[in-house]
Motif scaffolding. Structure first.
Motif, mmCIF file in Angstrom:
data_model
loop_
_atom_site.group_PDB
_atom_site.id
_atom_site.type_symbol
_atom_site.label_atom_id
_atom_site.label_comp_id
_atom_site.label_asym_id
_atom_site.label_seq_id
_atom_site.Cartn_x
_atom_site.Cartn_y
_atom_site.Cartn_z
ATOM 1 N N VAL A 195 26.681 10.828 6.685
ATOM 2 C CA VAL A 195 25.526 10.287 7.401
ATOM 3 C C VAL A 195 24.317 11.191 7.202
ATOM 4 C CG1 VAL A 195 24.640 9.576 9.660
ATOM 5 C CG2 VAL A 195 27.064 9.278 9.113
ATOM 6 N N ASP A 196 23.186 10.578 6.856
ATOM 7 C CA ASP A 196 21.892 11.267 6.859
ATOM 8 C C ASP A 196 21.326 11.153 8.271
ATOM 9 O OD1 ASP A 196 19.382 12.261 6.544
ATOM 10 O OD2 ASP A 196 18.806 10.970 4.877
ATOM 11 N N GLN A 197 21.315 12.244 9.014
ATOM 12 C CA GLN A 197 21.035 12.168 10.445
ATOM 13 C C GLN A 197 19.582 11.841 10.773
ATOM 14 O OE1 GLN A 197 23.652 14.971 12.981
ATOM 15 N NE2 GLN A 197 23.006 16.176 11.224
ATOM 16 N N THR A 198 18.653 12.110 9.863
ATOM 17 C CA THR A 198 17.247 11.822 10.141
ATOM 18 C C THR A 198 16.817 10.444 9.652
ATOM 19 O OG1 THR A 198 16.603 12.934 8.095
ATOM 20 C CG2 THR A 198 16.607 14.251 10.110
ATOM 21 N N HIS A 199 17.674 9.751 8.929
ATOM 22 C CA HIS A 199 17.338 8.410 8.449
ATOM 23 C C HIS A 199 18.529 7.479 8.724
ATOM 24 C CE1 HIS A 199 14.777 11.153 6.113
ATOM 25 N NE2 HIS A 199 13.892 10.186 6.151
ATOM 26 N N LEU A 200 18.707 7.178 9.981
ATOM 27 C CA LEU A 200 19.809 6.300 10.369
ATOM 28 C C LEU A 200 19.452 4.852 10.059
ATOM 29 C CD1 LEU A 200 20.814 7.982 13.755
ATOM 30 C CD2 LEU A 200 21.669 8.430 11.448
#
Length: 566
Positions: A202-207
C-alpha cells in the motif's frame, strides 16, 4: 480499539483483541487527540495509548523461521533462517554451490538465484556463474531464475521475503490467517505449515478511495480496503476485508466504532486490522457554510411559506455528533433548524412576513417595518436556540441568516401576479427614466461642446490680440532703437566734425606766416566758389557792407509795401 504510535513513522495501528473497557461518558480527556503524545511512547515497545482495545502486533510475535530484516540486509537474514533450519534437523535454505566465472547460469550482483530442489527452495546468494555439470549437482533440481535483493516482495516455494520503503506498507497473512502490517522494515520467513501471503503493498499517501463530504464537497480523507480471498466449503472462494488504511488530512479526524463504544482518530496515516473495529465516518474540524431550503412551514393564519437560509458552523467535538446518531453536522443542523423555524413562524402572521424577504446586515435595525416581529424573532430566539442546540452536538453555530422566503398555494400565485405587475411597472419606469436620462445627457453634452467651442474662440482671440500687441510693441521698440541709433550717429558725427574743426582751427592758429595765411584764405575762397558756383555773389556779413545791406533791404521792403498799398 487500541492504537500504537510509532515515533519513526507516526502511524496509528489498530488491531488485536479488545479489552473489556467501556467509554460511556465520552469525556473530553478520553479523546485520542489529547491523550496521544508520542513523547511518552517508547519507540520499540509500542505502548498502547488508548483504553479502547489492546494492540496486538502479530509482526512482533516469536515465530519459527521468521527473521526481521536488520541493518545487515536480506542475505544476513537468509543465513540466520538457514542456520535455524539446519539446527532443527531440516534441509537448509542456502545452496552450497560455488560460482565460477566461465560458464553456467548467471547470478548478477544484487540478485538471488532461485532453485527448486525436490519441492524445496534453494537460494544462491553469491554472484557469478553456476554450471550445469556435473550432473549430480543438478539432479532433482530446477533452475527458476533470479530475483532482485531490493524487490519489495519475493515468494518462492514457501519462502517469503518482504521489505518496504518509508511510504509503503505491506499487508501480510500468516499461516494461521492472522493479519499484520509491515512498515519501514521487512522480514524473511519460511513457512513449514501454511504460507505467508502478501495481500497488498500500500502507498499510504495515495490511497485508492477519496472520501468527500456529501453536503459541502470538502475532502475529508482517503481510505483503502485490503481484501483477502479465503476458500470455504466446496472449494468456493470468498473475499473479506483484512485491513483498512486511512490517510486523514490536517484539521480532519475519523470516528471508529466497536459495538457501542466510539473513539476519535486524529489526522495522520493509520491502519485497522481488528475486525471488531469499523470506521464510523470522517469529519472536518474547519469552518463550513451552506445555503439550504427548509420544508414548508405554516404561519399562524395557515399560509404555507418556504425559507432559504444560510448556515455557517464549525464542528469541534465529533464524538458528540456521532453519539447522537448523525453522520454529518449538516444533518443535525437541518433537523434542529427546521424545528426552531417551525415554532417561530407558527406564531407569526402572513402580514408580518410579506414585506421582508431576507434577514441580513442591511435590515437588522429597521424597527418600524411591519415585519420587524419576524426579524426580531430570528435575530434573538432563532440564533440563541440554534446556538445552544448546536453545542449539544459538538457544533459551534457562527452565523444564521434567512436569504429568501417563498409563499406557496393561492397566496403564491397572487403574489406572483402582483410581483409580475410590479416588475412591469418598474421596467416601464426604468425605461422612462433611461430616456429622460439620455436626453439630459445629450443636452449636457451639447452644452459642454458649446462651452468648449466658446473657450476655444476666446483662447484664439486672446492669442491674436496678444500677437498684435506683441507686434506693436516690437515695432515701437524697433523705432525707438533706430531713433536712438540715429541720434547717437548724428551726435558722434557732430562731435567728429567739431573735433575736426577744432583740430583745423588749432592748426590754423599755429600758422604765423602772413603769406601762408593769405594762401590759406585764397584756398578757402576757391573751395567756396567750387561749392556754390562761379556766378554766386557773396555778401559780406560784417562791417560797413553789412549795415549797408540791411539798409538797402529795409528800403526795398518799404517801397514794395507802399506799392502794394496803393
Amino acid at each position: 480499539m487500541g492504537s500504537r504510535i510509532d515515533d519513526e513513522d507516526d502511524n496509528t495501528v489498530v488491531g488485536g483483541p479488545p479489552l473489556p473497557v467501556k467509554r460511556k461518558g465520552l469525556k473530553k480527556s478520553d479523546r485520542i487527540d489529547e491523550s496521544c503524545d508520542s513523547s511518552s511512547t517508547h519507540p520499540k515497545k509500542g505502548v498502547s495509548l488508548h483504553a479502547f482495545s489492546k494492540t496486538a502486533d502479530y509482526a512482533l510475535e516469536e515465530r519459527p523461521f521468521f527473521v526481521p530484516v536488520g541493518k545487515d540486509g536480506i542475505i544476513a537474514a537468509l543465513e540466520r533462517i538457514d542456520k535455524q533450519l539446519r539446527d532443527s534437523g531440516r534441509t537448509g535454505l542456502l545452496s552450497n554451490k560455488v560460482p565460477v566465472s566461465w560458464t553456467g547460469r548467471e547470478v548478477a550482483p544484487g540478485f538471488l538465484g532461485l532453485i527448486k530442489h525436490g519441492g524445496l527452495p534453494k537460494i544462491l546468494t553469491k554472484p557469478g556463474r553456476y554450471p550445469g555439470f556435473p550432473l549430480r549437482n543438478w539432479w532433482a533440481r530446477q533452475w527458476c531464475g533470479t530475483q532482485g535483493l531490493s524487490d519489495t516482495a519475493i515468494q518462492f516455494q514457501g519462502l517469503t521475503v518482504v521489505q518496504v520503503s518509508q511510504n509503503q506498507a505491506a499487508v501480510i497473512s500468516d499461516p494461521q490467517n492472522r493479519i499484520f502490517v509491515v512498515k519501514n522494515s521487512g522480514f524473511v520467513a519460511y513457512a513449514i505449515d501454511g504460507t505467508y501471503d502478501v495481500l497488498a503493498i500500500v502507498d499510504q499517501t495515495h490511497l485508492s478511495t477519496s472520501i468527500k463530504d456529501t453536503v459541502t464537497g470538502a475532502t475529508l480523507g482517503s481510505i483503502a480496503e485490503i481484501k483477502m480471498r479465503s476458500r470455504v466449503a466446496l472449494g468456493k472462494e470468498q473475499e473479506y476485508v483484512a485491513a483498512l488504511f486511512l490517510n486523514i488530512p490536517a484539521n480532519n479526524c475519523a470516528i471508529l466504532q466497536r459495538g457501542d463504544d466510539l473513539e476519535l482518530l486524529p489526522a495522520g496515516q493509520h491502519y485497522i486490522t481488528n475486525p471488531n473495529v469499523t470506521l464510523r465516518g470522517l469529519f472536518t474540524l474547519g469552518e463550513n457554510q451552506l445555503e439550504m431550503p427548509t420544508k414548508d412551514i405554516f404561519t399562524r393564519d395557515q399560509v404555507p411559506v418556504g425559507l432559504r437560509i444560510y448556515l455557517k458552523w464549525q464542528l469541534i467535538e465529533p464524538l458528540k455528533l456521532t453519539t447522537h446518531g448523525y453522520n454529518t453536522p449538516y444533518d443535525a443542523l437541518r433537523d434542529k433548524t427546521q424545528s426552531i423555524l417551525t415554532q417561530i413562524v407558527a406564531h407569526l402572521d402572513y402580514s408580518s412576513m410579506v414585506k421582508q424577504r431576507s434577514l441580513g446586515p442591511d435590515n437588522l435595525e429597521d424597527g418600524t417595518d411591519p415585519s420587524s416581529a419576524f426579524l426580531d424573532a430570528l435575530r434573538t430566539r432563532a440564533m440563541d436556540e440554534m446556538h445552544e442546540a448546536a453545542l449539544e452536538y459538538g457544533i459551534i453555530l457562527k452565523d444564521l441568516a434567512v436569504i429568501d422566503r417563498q409563499f406557496k398555494g393561492e397566496i403564491a400565485s397572487t403574489m406572483d401576479k402582483l410581483t409580475t405587475r410590479a416588475l412591469q411597472a418598474q421596467v416601464e419606469a426604468a425605461n422612462v427614466d433611461r430616456e429622460n436620462s439620455n436626453k439630459v445627457k445629450q443636452e449636457e453634452g451639447a452644452l459642454a461642446v458649446a462651452r468648449i467651442k466658446a473657450q476655444s474662440r476666446n483662447t484664439q482671440a486672446d492669442s491674436e490680440a496678444y500677437s498684435v500687441i506683441a507686434a506693436a510693441k516690437a515695432q515701437a521698440e524697433r523705432t525707438r532703437i533706430e531713433a536712438l541709433a540715429e541720434a547717437e550717429a548724428t551726435r558722434l558725427t557732430a562731435e567728429a566734425d567739431a573735433q575736426a574743426i577744432s583740430v583745423r582751427a588749432a592748426a590754423d592758429t599755429k600758422v604765423t606766416d602772413q603769406f601762408a595765411r593769405g594762401m590759406e584764405m585764397r584756398r578757402v575762397e576757391v573751395t567756396r566758389v567750387q561749392a556754390f558756383g562761379n556766378k554766386t555773389v557773396f555778401v559780406p556779413t560784417d562791417g560797413t557792407g553789412v549795415q549797408m545791406g540791411n539798409a538797402m533791404a529795409v528800403g526795398m521792403a518799404a517801397g514794395m509795401g507802399n506799392g502794394l498799398g496803393a
